[in-house]
Design an enzyme around this catalytic site. Structure first.
Site, mmCIF file in Angstrom:
data_model
loop_
_atom_site.group_PDB
_atom_site.id
_atom_site.type_symbol
_atom_site.label_atom_id
_atom_site.label_comp_id
_atom_site.label_asym_id
_atom_site.label_seq_id
_atom_site.Cartn_x
_atom_site.Cartn_y
_atom_site.Cartn_z
ATOM 1 C CG ASP A 157 31.676 50.017 31.335
ATOM 2 O OD1 ASP A 157 32.013 50.141 32.527
ATOM 3 O OD2 ASP A 157 30.920 49.120 30.931
ATOM 4 C CB CYS A 212 33.284 40.880 31.999
ATOM 5 S SG CYS A 212 34.273 42.374 31.744
#
Length: 356
Positions: free
Chosen positions: A229, A237
């Site tokens: 990303d 995460c």
């Protein structure tokens, strides 16, 4: 009053686009017209796709020509050999093929054993909606590097690809040749469902965790976030792991290496570090071996000395392997020489024997 010439010119202007890049692009009925910038982008995309196909065709033709050239060279080389040399060449080729086959079988055996009792390494692919098409392509490339590193690892792990669906599985099918034959566990379901009976053993590796990993526990399953990303989604995460109530940890990179930029590593680099640690049980050696130099800050003399030590260990291993191969070749050459000597001593005096 409009003349016939002016009317014809106006008709022509409405039928032909002012820019050749706009040719062929007509908005579907009921949809707004495509802007000039969009038309240019679409034309550029079509040209790129056409050039890519042409490049692939040219590369394939060049590869076929190179293969044919090498085959001809080998045939000419064999034709110039004596019968004894041809037999020796054939035996050497058989031995090489058998050695390669043995290595492949050993590698397959290690991977099969790893799937039974190897360190669990889970790659979480549940980020399909967070990535662009180009980022998904990049992720699939990293997955390929992960598998390649695992197949060549001295101590391979048990790789799991979870949430393998959507655009990721479609791109993987196009990009990852032989994926269905890889020695990994492929799961469509997310890891939280796949390992619902082992939730206490799950450890999500993320640079945002406050917990530093000291060593790998063979009973744990270490999760790597499968996302590319460009550092766009902060803490994604870590927040996911916390919301699911599972453990988190970060690699002890800062204790051994100063990074020049982001602490975030690619998926394959994290996997390679884990595999390297399984082999050497040393974080410092694993980091210096895997983390690219471009990601490191200006190194101190101590850091350079540490990297030199790691590189020396790697070179020593390579030198030893080369020495063993040279010794094997020397023994093989000596045996062939003795065989040729016996054959030559029995040849008629007036017959010239080829010895080169």
């Amino acid at each position: 009053m409009t003349t016939d010439a002016e009317a014809l010119r106006q008709t022509t202007d409405t039928q032909q686009p002012s820019n050749p890049d706009q040719a062929g692009f007509v908005a579907p009925e009921g949809q707004p017209p495509i802007s000039k910038n969009q038309q240019k982008k679409l034309a550029k995309k079509e040209r790129f796709a056409a050039n890519k196909i042409a490049m692939k065709i040219a590369e394939k033709a060049a590869k076929q020509a190179d293969t044919a050239r090498r085959r001809t060279e080998v045939q000419e080389k064999i034709a110039a050999m004596s019968e004894q040399e041809q037999e020796a060449w054939r035996l050497a080729r058989q031995a090489k093929r058998q050695s390669r086959k043995s290595e492949t079988e050993q590698k397959r055996s290690r991977l099969q054993q790893a799937m039974q009792s190897g360190q669990g390494i889970v790659i979480d692919l549940d980020f399909d909606d967070q990535m662009t098409e180009s980022e998904i392509k990049s992720l699939c490339g990293q997955l390929q590097y992960c598998y390649s590193s695992n197949t060549h690892a001295v101590v391979p792990g048990h790789l799991y690809f979870t949430s393998l669906q959507g655009r990721i599985v479609e791109q993987a099918g196009r990009q990852l040749s032989g994926l269905e034959n890889w020695h990994i566990s492929r799961e469509q379901q997310p890891y939280i469902d796949v390992f619902q009976d082992r939730k206490a053993d799950l450890v999500y590796l993320t640079a945002d965790s406050p917990n530093e990993l000291s060593e790998l526990d063979s009973s744990k399953l270490y999760i790597i976030g499968g996302i590319v990303d460009r550092n766009r989604h902060k803490n994604i995460c870590f927040r996911k792991a916390e919301s699911q109530g599972i453990q988190t940890a970060k690699l002890p990179i800062e204790a051994y290496i100063k990074l020049a930029s982001s602490r975030v590593l690619t998926v394959n680099h994290v996997a390679e570090i884990l595999l390297s640690w399984l082999e050497c049980k040393d974080w410092k050696e694993a980091f210096f071996k895997v983390i690219p130099t471009r990601k490191r800050a200006v190194e101190s003399a101590a850091d350079k000395a540490a990297e030199a030590d790691v590189q020396e260990v790697v070179r020593d291993g390579q030198v030893q392997e080369q020495a063993e191969q040279t010794a094997e070749q020397t023994v093989s050459t000596a045996s062939d020489a003795r065989a040729h000597t016996c054959e030559h001593s029995e040849a008629p005096a007036g017959k010239r024997v080829r010895t080169e």
